[in-house]
Design an enzyme around this catalytic site. Structure first.
Site, PDB file in Angstrom:
ATOM      1  N   GLY A  14       0.991  -1.399  -0.167  1.00 44.77           N
ATOM      2  CA  GLY A  14       0.078   0.012   0.039  1.00 44.77           C
ATOM      3  C   GLY A  14       0.869   1.172  -0.029  1.00 44.77           C
ATOM      4  N   PHE A  15       0.186   2.200   0.157  1.00 42.52           N
ATOM      5  CA  PHE A  15       1.042   3.510   0.021  1.00 42.52           C
ATOM      6  C   PHE A  15       1.987   3.710   1.051  1.00 42.52           C
ATOM      7  CE2 PHE A  15      -0.017   8.332   1.681  1.00 42.52           C
ATOM      8  CZ  PHE A  15       1.158   8.661   1.039  1.00 42.52           C
ATOM      9  N   PHE A  38      -5.951  -5.589  -2.171  1.00 41.21           N
ATOM     10  CA  PHE A  38      -7.325  -5.047  -2.100  1.00 41.21           C
ATOM     11  C   PHE A  38      -7.172  -3.363  -2.499  1.00 41.21           C
ATOM     12  CE2 PHE A  38     -10.908  -3.067   0.355  1.00 41.21           C
ATOM     13  CZ  PHE A  38     -11.841  -2.846  -0.631  1.00 41.21           C
ATOM     14  N   ASP A  60      -4.405 -12.513   3.052  1.00 43.06           N
ATOM     15  CA  ASP A  60      -5.332 -11.578   3.709  1.00 43.06           C
ATOM     16  C   ASP A  60      -5.269 -11.820   5.486  1.00 43.06           C
ATOM     17  OD1 ASP A  60      -7.814 -10.846   4.930  1.00 43.06           O
ATOM     18  OD2 ASP A  60      -8.685 -11.091   3.222  1.00 43.06           O
ATOM     19  N   ARG A 108       3.766 -15.461  19.993  1.00 44.60           N
ATOM     20  CA  ARG A 108       4.695 -16.661  19.645  1.00 44.60           C
ATOM     21  C   ARG A 108       6.121 -16.467  19.392  1.00 44.60           C
ATOM     22  NH1 ARG A 108       5.912 -18.903  15.224  1.00 44.60           N
ATOM     23  NH2 ARG A 108       4.366 -17.815  14.010  1.00 44.60           N
ATOM     24  N   TYR A 149     -14.683   1.640  10.537  1.00 41.41           N
ATOM     25  CA  TYR A 149     -13.069   1.978  10.359  1.00 41.41           C
ATOM     26  C   TYR A 149     -12.686   2.357  11.820  1.00 41.41           C
ATOM     27  CZ  TYR A 149      -8.645   4.257   8.903  1.00 41.41           C
ATOM     28  OH  TYR A 149      -7.378   4.629   8.602  1.00 41.41           O
ATOM     29  N   LYS A 153     -10.542   0.375  14.387  1.00 38.84           N
ATOM     30  CA  LYS A 153      -9.290   0.944  14.731  1.00 38.84           C
ATOM     31  C   LYS A 153      -9.214   1.158  16.218  1.00 38.84           C
ATOM     32  CE  LYS A 153      -6.976   1.257  10.962  1.00 38.84           C
ATOM     33  NZ  LYS A 153      -5.551   0.837  10.744  1.00 38.84           N
ATOM     34  N   ARG A 190      -9.445   9.809  -1.969  1.00 45.20           N
ATOM     35  CA  ARG A 190      -9.019  10.691  -0.761  1.00 45.20           C
ATOM     36  C   ARG A 190      -8.699  12.142  -1.121  1.00 45.20           C
ATOM     37  NH1 ARG A 190      -5.047   7.011   2.963  1.00 45.20           N
ATOM     38  NH2 ARG A 190      -4.667   5.901   1.047  1.00 45.20           N
TER      39      ARG A 190
HETATM   40  P1  NAD Z   1      -3.586   1.847   1.500  1.00 44.05           P
HETATM   41  O1  NAD Z   1      -4.981   1.669   1.128  1.00 44.05           O
HETATM   42  O2  NAD Z   1      -2.686   2.617   0.448  1.00 44.05           O
HETATM   43  O3  NAD Z   1      -2.564   0.538   2.189  1.00 44.05           O
HETATM   44  C1  NAD Z   1      -3.687  -0.602   2.945  1.00 44.05           C
HETATM   45  C2  NAD Z   1      -2.839  -1.853   2.272  1.00 44.05           C
HETATM   46  O4  NAD Z   1      -3.468  -2.961   2.963  1.00 44.05           O
HETATM   47  C3  NAD Z   1      -3.153  -2.037   0.764  1.00 44.05           C
HETATM   48  O5  NAD Z   1      -1.890  -2.263   0.294  1.00 44.05           O
HETATM   49  C4  NAD Z   1      -4.145  -3.109   0.852  1.00 44.05           C
HETATM   50  O6  NAD Z   1      -4.245  -3.999  -0.220  1.00 44.05           O
HETATM   51  C5  NAD Z   1      -3.683  -3.981   2.072  1.00 44.05           C
HETATM   52  N1  NAD Z   1      -4.741  -4.623   2.697  1.00 44.05           N
HETATM   53  C6  NAD Z   1      -6.236  -4.026   2.866  1.00 44.05           C
HETATM   54  N2  NAD Z   1      -7.029  -5.191   3.350  1.00 44.05           N
HETATM   55  C7  NAD Z   1      -6.064  -6.191   3.549  1.00 44.05           C
HETATM   56  C8  NAD Z   1      -6.341  -7.574   4.191  1.00 44.05           C
HETATM   57  N3  NAD Z   1      -7.170  -8.013   4.653  1.00 44.05           N
HETATM   58  N4  NAD Z   1      -4.881  -8.431   4.234  1.00 44.05           N
HETATM   59  C9  NAD Z   1      -3.801  -8.017   3.605  1.00 44.05           C
HETATM   60  N5  NAD Z   1      -3.645  -6.813   3.100  1.00 44.05           N
HETATM   61  C10 NAD Z   1      -4.758  -5.893   3.239  1.00 44.05           C
HETATM   62  O7  NAD Z   1      -3.597   2.688   2.833  1.00 44.05           O
HETATM   63  P2  NAD Z   1      -2.478   3.629   3.480  1.00 44.05           P
HETATM   64  O8  NAD Z   1      -2.673   4.971   3.469  1.00 44.05           O
HETATM   65  O9  NAD Z   1      -1.048   3.013   3.157  1.00 44.05           O
HETATM   66  O10 NAD Z   1      -2.679   3.181   5.036  1.00 44.05           O
HETATM   67  C11 NAD Z   1      -2.047   2.287   5.916  1.00 44.05           C
HETATM   68  C12 NAD Z   1      -2.364   1.935   7.117  1.00 44.05           C
HETATM   69  O11 NAD Z   1      -2.182   3.260   7.849  1.00 44.05           O
HETATM   70  C13 NAD Z   1      -3.689   1.805   7.356  1.00 44.05           C
HETATM   71  O12 NAD Z   1      -4.015   0.751   8.396  1.00 44.05           O
HETATM   72  C14 NAD Z   1      -4.461   3.173   7.626  1.00 44.05           C
HETATM   73  O13 NAD Z   1      -5.598   2.703   8.613  1.00 44.05           O
HETATM   74  C15 NAD Z   1      -3.444   3.634   8.575  1.00 44.05           C
HETATM   75  N6  NAD Z   1      -3.725   5.139   8.255  1.00 44.05           N
HETATM   76  C16 NAD Z   1      -3.458   5.723   7.255  1.00 44.05           C
HETATM   77  C17 NAD Z   1      -3.643   7.209   7.097  1.00 44.05           C
HETATM   78  C18 NAD Z   1      -3.217   8.003   5.979  1.00 44.05           C
HETATM   79  O14 NAD Z   1      -3.476   8.860   5.933  1.00 44.05           O
HETATM   80  N7  NAD Z   1      -2.322   7.542   4.959  1.00 44.05           N
HETATM   81  C19 NAD Z   1      -4.076   7.818   8.234  1.00 44.05           C
HETATM   82  C20 NAD Z   1      -4.373   7.037   9.215  1.00 44.05           C
HETATM   83  C21 NAD Z   1      -4.266   5.985   9.366  1.00 44.05           C
HETATM   84  N1  UDP Z   2     -13.011  15.686   0.311  1.00 43.41           N
HETATM   85  C1  UDP Z   2     -13.526  16.554  -0.683  1.00 43.41           C
HETATM   86  N2  UDP Z   2     -13.322  16.384  -1.977  1.00 43.41           N
HETATM   87  C2  UDP Z   2     -12.969  15.048  -2.368  1.00 43.41           C
HETATM   88  C3  UDP Z   2     -12.486  14.142  -1.297  1.00 43.41           C
HETATM   89  C4  UDP Z   2     -12.556  14.689  -0.140  1.00 43.41           C
HETATM   90  O1  UDP Z   2     -13.992  17.787  -0.370  1.00 43.41           O
HETATM   91  O2  UDP Z   2     -12.864  14.884  -3.663  1.00 43.41           O
HETATM   92  C5  UDP Z   2     -13.113  16.413   1.779  1.00 43.41           C
HETATM   93  C6  UDP Z   2     -13.955  15.129   2.898  1.00 43.41           C
HETATM   94  O3  UDP Z   2     -15.122  15.296   2.639  1.00 43.41           O
HETATM   95  C7  UDP Z   2     -13.192  15.585   3.963  1.00 43.41           C
HETATM   96  C8  UDP Z   2     -11.770  15.919   3.415  1.00 43.41           C
HETATM   97  O4  UDP Z   2     -11.700  16.126   2.143  1.00 43.41           O
HETATM   98  O5  UDP Z   2     -13.588  16.475   4.605  1.00 43.41           O
HETATM   99  C9  UDP Z   2     -10.840  14.719   3.827  1.00 43.41           C
HETATM  100  O6  UDP Z   2     -11.421  13.588   3.159  1.00 43.41           O
HETATM  101  P1  UDP Z   2     -10.502  12.211   2.896  1.00 43.41           P
HETATM  102  O7  UDP Z   2     -11.237  11.254   2.248  1.00 43.41           O
HETATM  103  O8  UDP Z   2      -9.146  12.546   2.311  1.00 43.41           O
HETATM  104  O9  UDP Z   2     -10.043  11.749   4.391  1.00 43.41           O
HETATM  105  P2  UDP Z   2     -10.770  11.717   5.939  1.00 43.41           P
HETATM  106  O10 UDP Z   2     -10.092  12.918   6.773  1.00 43.41           O
HETATM  107  O11 UDP Z   2     -12.427  12.408   5.799  1.00 43.41           O
HETATM  108  O12 UDP Z   2     -10.737  10.495   6.465  1.00 43.41           O
END
Ligand code: NAD
Ligand code: UDP
Length: 336
Positions: A14-15, A38, A60, A108, A149, A153, A190
């Protein structure tokens, strides 16, 4: 004693996970990236596939894993509202069953395990809890559309602290605020990715609501520095700790900045605000500063320029929408 560690990154394609994989591979560790793809595609980790210290497993995390590792970064979970609301029951399972599976494995193997928690545990903060400190208990709607979510969490944090107290598992918990940068999925919905992808195609920029809601945006490099610092922090401080950039912007300001930096001819289109969309969000990062000597370095404009360059370099036609079920037949993304 060898300093090379066996490191598992769940959600490693992922990101955020892919940036952690990069850092760990470059530091010479043995890295296992585990992902069900996913919300990601292999392009994020394609450059690592030939490295001798990198291994990819499609799995998964709601199903048990049996691996021998020293450290686990538990990043797997759909993170964008569009992705996590696509199949909310599955989202809750990923947080709860995924946490149980990684914690059982950590117990473990006696591995250290870090949980990617979120600012969403604070829900829609009340004005007197702005900015949010870690002791704020939050204002979450337990039956709302974001609850799968937020509450997932929160439950994962509970599991982490119970395994820590009851079984002595060495945990770390970070609460991540909105983060952006290269390798975000271009169609994750996003706000940063949406606005940039719209702007570079001169399409309307979609602001939900009147754009007065605020968010604090952290550049990915800063975020990854903090996550790794916390993993390597003293065992006396396990968290939870806020990680984010305290600079607070309205969504309208973000839209205007993206239009300016891309030189786009896009106009702004106002659409309805999604349900339970938090009005304000800004981290108090005093604890991270004090315990990890960390603070973000990349200003929003600089981070946006890097991110715009990244999205301009992509062939958008090669990306499928994770929520487009017809384009994605994997059972892993199907309804439970
Ligand atoms: P992302 O969607 O890019 O990455 C999530 C990754 O998890 C993806 O590669 C997806 O395929 C994988 N994944 C999803 N469900 C899975 C499963 N059941 N088994 C195995 N892999 C699975 O999102 P991200 O932004 O990289 O977020 C990574 C983590 O950081 C997440 O737990 C997210 O909740 C947390 N987080 C991110 C942000 C943000 O702004 N990017 C903010 C708060 C929390
Ligand atoms: N948002 C928006 N336009 C878009 C996507 C998101 O105005 O095309 C708004 C969304 O309603 C929220 C904020 O931008 O108020 C951040 O949304 P995001 O989905 O990035 O993350 P969130 O912080 O809500 O989880």
């Amino acid at each position: 004693m060898s300093t090379i560690k066996r490191i598992l990154v769940t959600g490693g394609a992922g990101f955020l996970g892919s940036h952690i994989c990069d850092r760990m591979v470059n530091a010479g560790h043995d890295v296992i990236c585990l992902d069900n793809f996913f919300t990601s595609q292999k392009n994020n980790i394609a450059h690592l596939l030939e490295k001798p210290n990198f291994e990819l497993i499609r799995h998964d995390i709601t199903h048990p894993m049996w691996l021998e590792v020293d450290e686990i970064y538990n990043m797997a979970c759909p993170a964008s509202p569009v992705h996590y609301q696509y199949n909310p029951i599955k989202t809750m399972k990923v947080s709860v069953m995924g946490a149980i599976n990684v914690l059982g494995m950590a117990k473990r193997c006696r591995a250290k395990v870090l949980q990617a928690s979120t600012s969403e545990v604070y829900g829609d903060p009340t004005p007197e809890h702005h900015p949010q400190t870690e002791d704020y208990r939050g204002n979450v709607n337990p039956i709302g559309v974001r609850a799968c979510y937020d509450e997932g969490k929160r439950a994962a944090e509970t599991l982490f602290f119970d395994y820590h107290r009851s079984n002595g598992v060495n945990i770390r918990v970070v609460r991540i605020f909105n983060t952006y940068g290269p390798r975000m999925h271009p169609f994750d919905g996003r706000v940063v990715s949406n606005f940039i992808v719209q702007a570079i195609q001169n399409q309307d920029i979609t602001i939900y609501g009147d754009g007065s809601q605020t968010r604090s945006f952290c550049y990915v490099d800063d975020l990854v520095n903090a996550i790794i610092a916390h993993m390597n922090n003293s065992d006396d401080f396990v968290g939870p700790v806020n990680i984010g950039n305290p600079g607070e912007f309205t969504i309208k300001q973000l839209a205007e900045k993206v239009i300016e930096l891309t030189g786009s001819t896009s106009k702004i289109e106002y659409l309805p605000l999604p349900k339970d969309d938090p009005l304000q969000r800004k981290p108090d990062i005093s604890l991270a500063k004090q315990k990890m000597d960390w603070e973000p370095k990349v200003p929003l404009e600089q981070g946006l320029i890097h991110t715009i360059d990244y999205f301009k370099s992509l062939n958008l036609a090669q990306f499928r929408k994770p929520t487009d079920h017809t384009a994605h037949k994997s059972s892993l993304a199907s309804k439970v």
